[in-house]
Design a protein around this motif. Structure first.
Motif, PDB file in Angstrom:
ATOM      1  N   GLU A 163      20.740   7.062 -29.314  1.00 11.60           N
ATOM      2  CA  GLU A 163      21.377   7.526 -28.063  1.00 11.60           C
ATOM      3  C   GLU A 163      20.361   7.967 -27.040  1.00 11.60           C
ATOM      4  N   LYS A 164      19.133   8.312 -27.532  1.00 12.64           N
ATOM      5  CA  LYS A 164      18.092   8.687 -26.569  1.00 12.64           C
ATOM      6  C   LYS A 164      17.343   7.446 -26.080  1.00 12.64           C
TER       7      LYS A 164
ATOM      8  N   PHE B  72      16.541  13.687 -24.226  1.00 13.57           N
ATOM      9  CA  PHE B  72      17.497  13.223 -23.211  1.00 13.57           C
ATOM     10  C   PHE B  72      16.925  13.423 -21.804  1.00 13.57           C
TER      11      PHE B  72
ATOM     12  N   LYS C 234      14.724  10.580 -20.892  1.00 13.84           N
ATOM     13  CA  LYS C 234      15.562   9.380 -20.715  1.00 13.84           C
ATOM     14  C   LYS C 234      16.251   9.430 -19.345  1.00 13.84           C
TER      15      LYS C 234
END
Ligand code: F6R
Length: 366
Positions: free
Chosen positions: A1-2, A8, A11
């Motif tokens: 998901e990162k 995060f 990202k």
């Protein structure tokens, strides 16, 4: 998901070329000199008759509001005030039907901003929202609004939501100017053409990452840091300071560069890093003098400059060169290296950058 990034926050910093592009999509037509904002279209006529704009927000969103103040006053020639929602709501503000209130909130759930909107609504103002989270409480309460379309922001420290808010405010400034006839078609064509190139220039600014990491290494053990800028780079300085303090726990303050001599200059010694936004715009010469004042007191200067700058380069300890753009769009580019600087310093200090202590992503209590 990162997506292959360590955090995060990083990202989301790297998503900005895309998020700014998404925010402008279907809203600007550079070759026609046209801005279209479907969400506030119904109120286009009303924009001709407003006397004043009051922007309300908290934190980073308030900083975006300050950038908006410069842009709206410059292009639409309407007086703008920017208020902390928490102050506005408790001081019996003077608001009438001739006022337009713009509430800015990434989450769309901030309690103080919500309460300030309710108050302005009772007093008869027209309320626009600039929100990121679709269908949140604030966009449901406002009369009209423009979403930032930055996508979900997970990192507690706001990055891509800020640049998207500034992008929407830029579009709104041009839109209001268009309705009020305070900008010519040729000027709008020129400005929108430049704005349209910002995503690519942000992409270029992200290539500064390795250089910024080296600067971060040099200053990671600092205990204080000043951020200075003039004009619309003043709110960028405030935002740079907020990013650094919230994720690295280094005490940082942003100031308008000229205010330095009224107090903060006393802090400068041979340990103190001072970050300047010193791009080639109308306040360049003045900022250069402010840099000299810091160097004369042995402060360490990190300057964000326009590519090809030589004058500041000869004085500053470190320069970060960002691409050349129109004065109106400098905040969108100058913010990027400040986000990266805060990020790397925080990582080097072992801080939890995505979830800094004591902070929550949305502040639903006052
Ligand atoms: C700082 C930060 C906060 C928020 C503030 C307002 O990085 O994220 O200062 O900007 O709490 O939040 P929203 O925009 O959701 O109303």
């Amino acid at each position: 998901e990162k997506g292959g990034f360590d955090h995060f926050m990083l990202k989301e910093i790297y998503e900005q070329p895309r998020s700014i592009r998404d925010c402008m999509r279907g809203r600007i037509y550079p070759e026609k000199g046209l801005v279209q904002l479907g969400g506030i279209k119904e109120f286009a006529g009303k924009l001709k008759n407003i006397d004043r704009i009051v922007i309300i927000a908290c934190g980073t969103s308030w900083h975006a509001g300050l950038v908006g103040e410069y842009l709206i006053e410059e292009y639409a020639r309407v007086p703008v005030e920017v208020e902390y929602a928490s102050e506005f709501r408790y001081r019996n503000p003077i608001i009438t039907e001739k006022d337009l209130v713009i509430a800015i909130s990434q989450s769309g759930e901030t309690a103080d901003t919500m309460a300030a909107i309710e108050l302005a609504k009772e007093k008869g103002a027209t309320i626009f929202g600039i929100c990121n989270v679709v269908g949140a409480s604030i966009p449901r309460t406002t009369h009209a609004g423009v979403y930032t379309h930055a996508g979900p922001e997970i990192g507690v420290a706001s990055t891509k939501a800020f640049t998207a808010q500034v992008t929407v405010l830029t579009l709104m400034a041009f839109y209001i100017a268009q309705q009020r006839g305070t900008i010519t078609e040729s000027k709008l064509i020129e400005q929108l053409t430049e704005l349209n190139e910002i995503p690519e220039l942000v992409e270029q600014a992200l290539k500064l990452n390795d250089h910024i990491k080296e600067i971060a290494w040099r200053f990671k053990d600092s205990t204080n840091c000043l951020f200075l800028g003039r004009g619309s780079s003043f709110p960028v300085a405030l935002e740079g300071a907020l990013k650094l303090k919230e994720i690295s726990y280094i005490h940082a303050e942003g100031y308008p560069a000229a205010e330095m001599k009224h107090g903060p200059i006393a802090l400068i010694d041979d340990e103190m890093p001072v970050v300047f936004i010193a791009t080639k715009d109308s306040s360049y010469g003045k900022v250069v003098s402010n840099i000299q004042e810091v160097k004369a007191r042995k402060g360490h200067v990190i300057a964000i400059v326009t590519e090809g700058d030589t004058e500041v380069k000869s004085m500053a300890d470190y320069v970060i060169e960002i691409p050349q753009t129109g004065e109106a769009f400098v905040p969108l580019l100058a913010t990027i290296p400040l986000q990266l600087l805060a990020y790397h310093i925080a990582v080097m200090r072992g801080c939890n950058v995505d979830q800094p202590r004591n902070l929550a992503k949305s502040v639903t209590v006052e």
